[in-house]
Write a protein that holds these residues in place. Sequence first.
Motif, PDB file in Angstrom:
ATOM      1  N   TYR A   1       0.829  -1.221   0.000  1.00 51.07           N
ATOM      2  CA  TYR A   1       0.000   0.000   0.000  1.00 51.07           C
ATOM      3  C   TYR A   1       0.854   1.258   0.000  1.00 51.07           C
ATOM      4  N   PHE A   2       1.968   1.243   0.671  1.00 53.57           N
ATOM      5  CA  PHE A   2       2.853   2.413   0.690  1.00 53.57           C
ATOM      6  C   PHE A   2       3.400   2.687  -0.702  1.00 53.57           C
ATOM      7  N   LEU A   3       3.773   1.618  -1.417  1.00 55.22           N
ATOM      8  CA  LEU A   3       4.290   1.789  -2.773  1.00 55.22           C
ATOM      9  C   LEU A   3       3.219   2.368  -3.678  1.00 55.22           C
ATOM     10  N   LYS A   4       2.025   1.893  -3.519  1.00 59.82           N
ATOM     11  CA  LYS A   4       0.926   2.405  -4.354  1.00 59.82           C
ATOM     12  C   LYS A   4       0.667   3.881  -4.054  1.00 59.82           C
ATOM     13  N   TYR A   5       0.738   4.259  -2.790  1.00 64.38           N
ATOM     14  CA  TYR A   5       0.523   5.660  -2.395  1.00 64.38           C
ATOM     15  C   TYR A   5       1.620   6.550  -2.959  1.00 64.38           C
ATOM     16  N   TRP A   6       2.845   6.078  -2.908  1.00 70.97           N
ATOM     17  CA  TRP A   6       3.986   6.864  -3.429  1.00 70.97           C
ATOM     18  C   TRP A   6       3.868   7.071  -4.928  1.00 70.97           C
ATOM     19  N   ILE A   7       3.468   6.070  -5.637  1.00 67.33           N
ATOM     20  CA  ILE A   7       3.314   6.205  -7.104  1.00 67.33           C
ATOM     21  C   ILE A   7       2.269   7.269  -7.434  1.00 67.33           C
ATOM     22  N   LEU A   8       1.206   7.364  -6.630  1.00 75.33           N
ATOM     23  CA  LEU A   8       0.160   8.351  -6.902  1.00 75.33           C
ATOM     24  C   LEU A   8       0.594   9.762  -6.523  1.00 75.33           C
ATOM     25  N   MET A   9       1.471   9.935  -5.563  1.00 74.31           N
ATOM     26  CA  MET A   9       1.880  11.259  -5.089  1.00 74.31           C
ATOM     27  C   MET A   9       2.971  11.866  -5.941  1.00 74.31           C
TER      28      MET A   9
ATOM     29  N   ALA B   1       9.892  -3.315 -19.520  1.00 76.44           N
ATOM     30  CA  ALA B   1      10.283  -2.167 -18.695  1.00 76.44           C
ATOM     31  C   ALA B   1       9.690  -0.914 -19.345  1.00 76.44           C
ATOM     32  N   LYS B   2       8.891  -0.116 -18.576  1.00 77.30           N
ATOM     33  CA  LYS B   2       8.213   1.064 -19.130  1.00 77.30           C
ATOM     34  C   LYS B   2       8.573   2.273 -18.262  1.00 77.30           C
ATOM     35  N   ASP B   3       8.965   3.405 -18.950  1.00 78.29           N
ATOM     36  CA  ASP B   3       9.318   4.610 -18.199  1.00 78.29           C
ATOM     37  C   ASP B   3       8.062   5.434 -17.889  1.00 78.29           C
ATOM     38  N   MET B   4       8.271   6.620 -17.280  1.00 83.82           N
ATOM     39  CA  MET B   4       7.195   7.531 -16.880  1.00 83.82           C
ATOM     40  C   MET B   4       6.175   6.838 -15.983  1.00 83.82           C
ATOM     41  N   LEU B   5       6.715   5.813 -15.263  1.00 87.14           N
ATOM     42  CA  LEU B   5       5.858   5.071 -14.341  1.00 87.14           C
ATOM     43  C   LEU B   5       4.623   4.489 -15.021  1.00 87.14           C
TER      44      LEU B   5
ATOM     45  N   ALA C   1      18.006   6.551 -20.750  1.00 85.90           N
ATOM     46  CA  ALA C   1      18.964   7.635 -20.942  1.00 85.90           C
ATOM     47  C   ALA C   1      18.360   9.013 -20.694  1.00 85.90           C
ATOM     48  N   ASP C   2      17.096   9.101 -20.511  1.00 87.77           N
ATOM     49  CA  ASP C   2      16.477  10.408 -20.271  1.00 87.77           C
ATOM     50  C   ASP C   2      16.860  10.942 -18.898  1.00 87.77           C
ATOM     51  N   ASP C   3      16.531  12.267 -18.723  1.00 85.15           N
ATOM     52  CA  ASP C   3      16.896  12.956 -17.487  1.00 85.15           C
ATOM     53  C   ASP C   3      16.006  12.470 -16.346  1.00 85.15           C
ATOM     54  N   PRO C   4      16.585  11.883 -15.307  1.00 88.20           N
ATOM     55  CA  PRO C   4      15.762  11.386 -14.201  1.00 88.20           C
ATOM     56  C   PRO C   4      15.128  12.505 -13.381  1.00 88.20           C
ATOM     57  N   THR C   5      15.664  13.746 -13.556  1.00 85.60           N
ATOM     58  CA  THR C   5      15.105  14.871 -12.784  1.00 85.60           C
ATOM     59  C   THR C   5      14.011  15.584 -13.538  1.00 85.60           C
ATOM     60  N   SER C   6      13.804  15.154 -14.761  1.00 91.25           N
ATOM     61  CA  SER C   6      12.807  15.828 -15.592  1.00 91.25           C
ATOM     62  C   SER C   6      11.568  14.944 -15.667  1.00 91.25           C
ATOM     63  N   GLY C   7      10.550  15.296 -14.882  1.00 98.62           N
ATOM     64  CA  GLY C   7       9.304  14.526 -14.912  1.00 98.62           C
ATOM     65  C   GLY C   7       9.549  13.095 -14.505  1.00 98.62           C
ATOM     66  N   TYR C   8       8.872  12.157 -15.208  1.00 96.43           N
ATOM     67  CA  TYR C   8       9.017  10.727 -14.943  1.00 96.43           C
ATOM     68  C   TYR C   8       9.703  10.027 -16.106  1.00 96.43           C
ATOM     69  N   HIS C   9      10.496  10.848 -16.838  1.00100.66           N
ATOM     70  CA  HIS C   9      11.070  10.290 -18.068  1.00100.66           C
ATOM     71  C   HIS C   9      11.912   9.046 -17.806  1.00100.66           C
ATOM     72  N   ALA C  10      12.608   8.971 -16.693  1.00102.68           N
ATOM     73  CA  ALA C  10      13.492   7.837 -16.409  1.00102.68           C
ATOM     74  C   ALA C  10      12.964   6.970 -15.277  1.00102.68           C
TER      75      ALA C  10
ATOM     76  N   TRP D   1       5.939  16.627  -8.307  1.00103.11           N
ATOM     77  CA  TRP D   1       7.044  16.807  -9.289  1.00103.11           C
ATOM     78  C   TRP D   1       7.171  18.249  -9.753  1.00103.11           C
ATOM     79  N   PRO D   2       6.090  19.032 -10.076  1.00108.39           N
ATOM     80  CA  PRO D   2       6.258  20.436 -10.512  1.00108.39           C
ATOM     81  C   PRO D   2       6.908  21.290  -9.438  1.00108.39           C
ATOM     82  N   CYS D   3       6.590  21.033  -8.182  1.00111.53           N
ATOM     83  CA  CYS D   3       7.203  21.817  -7.100  1.00111.53           C
ATOM     84  C   CYS D   3       8.698  21.600  -7.082  1.00111.53           C
ATOM     85  N   LEU D   4       9.108  20.377  -7.293  1.00112.99           N
ATOM     86  CA  LEU D   4      10.547  20.081  -7.324  1.00112.99           C
ATOM     87  C   LEU D   4      11.216  20.761  -8.504  1.00112.99           C
TER      88      LEU D   4
END
Length: 744
Positions: A4-12, A224-228, A173-182, A17-20
């Motif tokens: 359940y914690f993993l599921k909650y984290w994926i939704l948050m 394996a799929k990116d952007m969660l 290879a995408d930027d891990p800090t940019s959205g969920y690209h990686a 992400w925009p705040c970061l």
Amino acid sequence: MNHYFLKYWILMVPLIWPCLKVAETLKIEKAQRAVPSLGRAKRGWVWKQFVVPEEMDTIQHVGRLRSDLDNGNNSFQYKLLGTGDGSFSIDEKTGDIFAMQKLDREKQSLYILRAQVIDTTIGKAVEPESEFVIRVSDVNDNEPRFLDEPYEAIVPEMSPEGTFVIKVTANDADDPTSGYHARILYNLEQGQPYFSVEPTTGVIRISSKMDRELQDTYCVIIQAKDMLGQPGALSGTTTISIKLSDINDNKPIFKESFYRFTISESAPSGTTIGKIMAYDDDIGENAEMDYSIEDDESQIFDIVIDNETQEGIVILKKKVDFEHQNHYGIRVKVKNCHVDEELAPAHVNASTTYIKVQVEDEDEPPTFLLPYYIFEIPEGKPYGTMVGTVSAVDPDRRQSPMRYSLIGSKMFDINGNGTIVTTNLLDREVSAWYNLSVTATETYNVQQISSAHVYVQVLNINDHAPEFSQLYETYVCENAESGEIIQTISAIDRDESIEDHHFYFNHSVEDTNNSSFILTDNQDNTAVILSNRAGFSLKEETVFYMIILIADNGIPPLTSTNTLTIQVCDCGDSRSTETCTRFIFLILALKQRRKETLFPEKTEDFRENIFCYDDEGGGEEDSEAFDIIELRQSTVMRERKPRKSRSAEIRSLYRQSLQVGPDSAIFRKFILEKLEEANTDSSAPPFDSLQTFAYEGTGSSAGSLSSLGSSVTDQEDDFDYLNDLGPCFKRLANMFGSAVQPDN
């Protein structure tokens, strides 16, 4: 709870992400404003954060670069120093910067450029040269990739649920800090229901038990799929080959529950009777089997395994006999060699089968009741004495009669019922053992023959009396004293004794009057002869004969009489009888010494044909000396012919040599006896028993070969080789030296 914690984290994550992203941008701008000024607090470059997205096909406006001194009168000229390999350009009037080509953030994410502004009215720079940064923003243009392909894994069959299999990892290879690209999530595309994958770690686990005997290899596909996994996400896949390793979870099972084999009763031990086979669904060492016979109390059969085929080979361990038993039943068990008791106990991991072996009848050769026979018979038994009986039978049911024959010795024979008898008188001293071979032949089938060894031992009886162990040459000195040991004697017996031989020595009854010598038994199979008086004389008596009685310890004991000859000897002052024995040696030595022949290479050939004699002869003119043929005929008496004048001279010289010889009576007596013996012996060559040439004759062209033609004083013969023979032998040599010459 973790699920359940993993599921909650994926939704948050999409919400925060925009705040970061905003916090990161403010941090960069603050760093750019922290660049130290050139001394003008109110004047300087003015620009915003320069960011340009990657993968844009058209010319993109990046931003505007200007000086706060620019009042818009178009007198300022902007220049861009370092365009990033032609990737950017600047409008000299307005300071607007443009991206001139498509950019790839994965190749270069930052560009550092320098700018300068010049007042064209004065031709001077109004702002110092300054650096600024253009950042390439990421777009999700790279799918996840598995870099460690190909993936292979091995897991034991029947593994429980949740067993770890393998971990796969994909990179983006995408930027891990940019959205969920990686941001990657893993998904099981193929492999249900036996396998599962953890979404964030890529760990593959077993979901249900699998049996290798049903399927030993599985192909699992992981995505394996990116952007969660959100819309627009990119994906990549990999394939994992998973093999199940074998465990010993199957017992061997016989292909047949009953086997039937046949074996001939004439088959030797080690003969293969047949093969049995059990099957095991396991592989490798888990399929290795061990066969054993369960209920073969007679231990007639055995079973071994063929390691290549895993077959059980039934072999004959002992010979079978149709007449004794014509069939056998045995039970065989098979089990694995390597058993995992936790999976399958040993008594469970086994199976059995039944084998019936039929024995076939064969016409067999006769069989002796014993493998060999040993008989004993005393020596000296009369002809026809029974030695023993052998017996052979037909092992087949028809019981054929037998005929016997004997080979190996002419001393025995065998009759129809197998009784061996003697055909000659047996003497243990000639042969103590006989090795015979008896053959038995079936009357109904003469091709069936067998043989057995028969050993006959001839037992000893006491039929040989003891006797002297050697021929004794015994001497007693003239000056011997009473009680002096003359000779030590011993005895031998050709009989075999159960115990050690023991001999008893005594005077014979016939010798009781002999008081010159006495005998003492040493009680150790020897006896000594001692003189019983002081002094002996050659003139009175030269030889004594002592009769000795010897008895053995046989049953019954046997005795013998043996005569010991004792010769009186002139030993001189040394009182040693060695001089008596050396005298004989001297005569032999003189006979062996002869002059060198004129034909040394023919010596051996001539030696057998030349006889030595003392007749003179006349060379070729003398043909009457003697007939050589008559000499070879021992039955013809030699006719003595008249001596010629030269022969008389030889006898004269001989007599002179006797006159100058030693005074010892034994020497004179010996020489006279030898001369008499030579003159009376019809088979001996003429006269000279020493075989010497006295004279060759005047008619020979070779002249005389004898020393008689020269004076006695001219003799130069060397008698040094006699120096070690004692004074008496030197006198004897001188006596012979002037009369005759030794042969060799």
